[in-house]
Design a protein around this motif. Structure first.
Motif, PDB file in Angstrom:
ATOM      1  N   UNK A   1       0.813  -1.221   0.000  1.00 42.39           N
ATOM      2  CA  UNK A   1       0.000   0.000   0.000  1.00 42.39           C
ATOM      3  C   UNK A   1       0.843   1.265   0.000  1.00 42.39           C
ATOM      4  N   UNK A   2       1.928   1.270   0.744  1.00 46.82           N
ATOM      5  CA  UNK A   2       2.783   2.463   0.774  1.00 46.82           C
ATOM      6  C   UNK A   2       3.327   2.814  -0.592  1.00 46.82           C
TER       7      UNK A   2
ATOM      8  N   UNK B   1       8.695   6.848  -0.852  1.00 48.81           N
ATOM      9  CA  UNK B   1       9.841   7.654  -1.274  1.00 48.81           C
ATOM     10  C   UNK B   1       9.949   8.998  -0.562  1.00 48.81           C
ATOM     11  N   UNK B   2       9.213   9.198   0.511  1.00 50.58           N
ATOM     12  CA  UNK B   2       9.294  10.465   1.228  1.00 50.58           C
ATOM     13  C   UNK B   2      10.577  10.506   2.057  1.00 50.58           C
ATOM     14  N   UNK B   3      11.121  11.718   2.216  1.00 54.54           N
ATOM     15  CA  UNK B   3      12.410  11.855   2.898  1.00 54.54           C
ATOM     16  C   UNK B   3      12.308  12.306   4.349  1.00 54.54           C
TER      17      UNK B   3
ATOM     18  N   UNK C   1       7.699  16.159   7.071  1.00 52.21           N
ATOM     19  CA  UNK C   1       6.914  17.151   6.322  1.00 52.21           C
ATOM     20  C   UNK C   1       6.503  16.605   4.961  1.00 52.21           C
ATOM     21  N   UNK C   2       7.411  15.927   4.284  1.00 49.03           N
ATOM     22  CA  UNK C   2       7.094  15.319   2.994  1.00 49.03           C
ATOM     23  C   UNK C   2       6.031  14.231   3.173  1.00 49.03           C
ATOM     24  N   UNK C   3       6.129  13.507   4.255  1.00 46.03           N
ATOM     25  CA  UNK C   3       5.152  12.460   4.553  1.00 46.03           C
ATOM     26  C   UNK C   3       3.774  13.085   4.757  1.00 46.03           C
TER      27      UNK C   3
END
Length: 86
Positions: A10-11, A18-20, A23-25
């Motif tokens: 699912x991710x 691929x989030x770093x 905040x990106x998440x």
């Protein structure tokens, strides 16, 4: 389950792998929620489970109200409560 589902967690499917950073998440989750607002609704949990999820999201949101992730949790809790008629 089909092989395709087994190879596509699912991710990965929802663009969260691929989030770093946090905040990106939060941004990726916000985009996912916006996408979900345009899709057909389907009941996947009971009313009691939805209420429990809203309570947990609301409690999490209060830990740091200014964090983007916690603001998203508050928004989701609010949407669940509205759908439950609370």
């Amino acid at each position: 389950m089909s092989d395709e589902v087994m190879q596509d967690p699912l991710g990965k499917r929802y663009g969260l792998l691929d989030v770093r950073d946090l905040d990106e998440y939060a941004d990726a989750l916000t985009r996912l929620v916006e996408r979900g607002r345009r899709e057909r609704c389907a009941a996947v949990v009971s009313e009691a489970e939805a209420y429990a999820a809203a309570e947990l999201l609301g409690q999490f949101a209060q830990l740091d109200p200014h964090s983007p992730l916690n603001q998203l949790a508050a928004s989701l809790a609010s949407r669940i409560y509205r759908r439950l008629g609370a």
